[in-house]
Scaffold this motif. Structure first.
Motif, PDB file in Angstrom:
ATOM      1  N   UNK A   1      45.895 113.959  34.006  1.00 53.73           N
ATOM      2  CA  UNK A   1      45.042 114.157  35.186  1.00 53.73           C
ATOM      3  C   UNK A   1      43.881 115.087  34.849  1.00 53.73           C
ATOM      4  N   UNK A   2      44.173 116.145  34.095  1.00 54.69           N
ATOM      5  CA  UNK A   2      43.125 117.084  33.703  1.00 54.69           C
ATOM      6  C   UNK A   2      42.110 116.401  32.791  1.00 54.69           C
TER       7      UNK A   2
ATOM      8  N   UNK B   1      40.731 114.468  39.011  1.00 58.01           N
ATOM      9  CA  UNK B   1      41.523 113.481  38.308  1.00 58.01           C
ATOM     10  C   UNK B   1      42.942 113.488  38.825  1.00 58.01           C
ATOM     11  N   UNK B   2      43.550 112.333  38.849  1.00 56.22           N
ATOM     12  CA  UNK B   2      44.954 112.222  39.234  1.00 56.22           C
ATOM     13  C   UNK B   2      45.651 111.300  38.252  1.00 56.22           C
ATOM     14  N   UNK B   3      46.934 111.534  38.075  1.00 62.47           N
ATOM     15  CA  UNK B   3      47.759 110.690  37.227  1.00 62.47           C
ATOM     16  C   UNK B   3      49.169 110.698  37.790  1.00 62.47           C
ATOM     17  N   UNK B   4      49.938 109.691  37.423  1.00 65.00           N
ATOM     18  CA  UNK B   4      51.324 109.616  37.867  1.00 65.00           C
ATOM     19  C   UNK B   4      51.677 108.292  38.503  1.00 65.00           C
TER      20      UNK B   4
ATOM     21  N   UNK C   1      49.936 114.127  39.720  1.00 68.30           N
ATOM     22  CA  UNK C   1      49.392 115.406  39.293  1.00 68.30           C
ATOM     23  C   UNK C   1      47.899 115.301  39.590  1.00 68.30           C
ATOM     24  N   UNK C   2      47.335 116.351  40.169  1.00 68.46           N
ATOM     25  CA  UNK C   2      45.952 116.323  40.650  1.00 68.46           C
ATOM     26  C   UNK C   2      45.221 117.539  40.091  1.00 68.46           C
ATOM     27  N   UNK C   3      44.043 117.316  39.513  1.00 72.24           N
ATOM     28  CA  UNK C   3      43.264 118.421  38.959  1.00 72.24           C
ATOM     29  C   UNK C   3      41.819 118.285  39.420  1.00 72.24           C
ATOM     30  N   UNK C   4      41.246 119.404  39.864  1.00 63.63           N
ATOM     31  CA  UNK C   4      39.833 119.467  40.250  1.00 63.63           C
ATOM     32  C   UNK C   4      39.153 120.428  39.290  1.00 63.63           C
ATOM     33  N   UNK C   5      38.003 120.000  38.755  1.00 63.83           N
ATOM     34  CA  UNK C   5      37.245 120.828  37.813  1.00 63.83           C
ATOM     35  C   UNK C   5      35.805 120.985  38.300  1.00 63.83           C
ATOM     36  N   UNK C   6      35.141 122.028  37.799  1.00 60.48           N
ATOM     37  CA  UNK C   6      33.716 122.189  38.081  1.00 60.48           C
ATOM     38  C   UNK C   6      32.925 121.317  37.101  1.00 60.48           C
TER      39      UNK C   6
END
Length: 124
Positions: free
Chosen positions: A42-43, A97-100, A15-20
């Motif tokens: 991930x978040x 962030x990534x997780x898994x 799972x991949x999340x991109x944040x500002x």
């Protein structure tokens, strides 16, 4: 897409999340086989890295050497969260962030995505 391509090539799923810089989600992907808990983690990694400006793997080290740091707000002590800087490395623009998978693989995935976007994960 760089992180997903990296993961697919290694037969991994993240799972991949991109944040500002404020920790607000600007892009997200949950690859097959990952539940909502993996996505939430991930978040959390992305938001932690955005809040502090450095990788979550470094937070793990900081928690070992600085009493109380592991309990500070927005601290995640598992690798896989990485800051994102502009192409010239001068401006922090967010985090990913990534997780898994193993934390080192999670970090390698987001690093691959940052490079694929022509950005950096560290200051110049």
């Amino acid at each position: 897409s760089g992180c997903a391509a990296h993961a697919t090539a290694k037969k991994q799923s993240h799972a991949i999340v991109v944040v500002d810089v404020g920790g607000h989600v600007v892009a997200a992907l949950r690859m097959d086989g990952n539940g909502t808990g993996i996505f939430d983690f991930a978040q959390a990694k992305a938001q932690a890295s955005a809040a502090w400006g450095f990788a979550t793997a470094q937070m793990a080290e900081g928690a070992k050497s600085t009493p109380g740091f592991g309990d500070a707000p927005h601290v995640v002590i598992v690798g896989g969260g990485v800051p994102i800087y502009s192409a010239d490395g001068k401006t922090r623009i967010g985090a990913a962030g990534a997780s898994g998978e193993d934390p080192a693989d999670d970090a390698a995935c987001v690093e691959a995505g940052i490079r694929a976007a022509g950005l950096r994960s560290s200051r110049s």
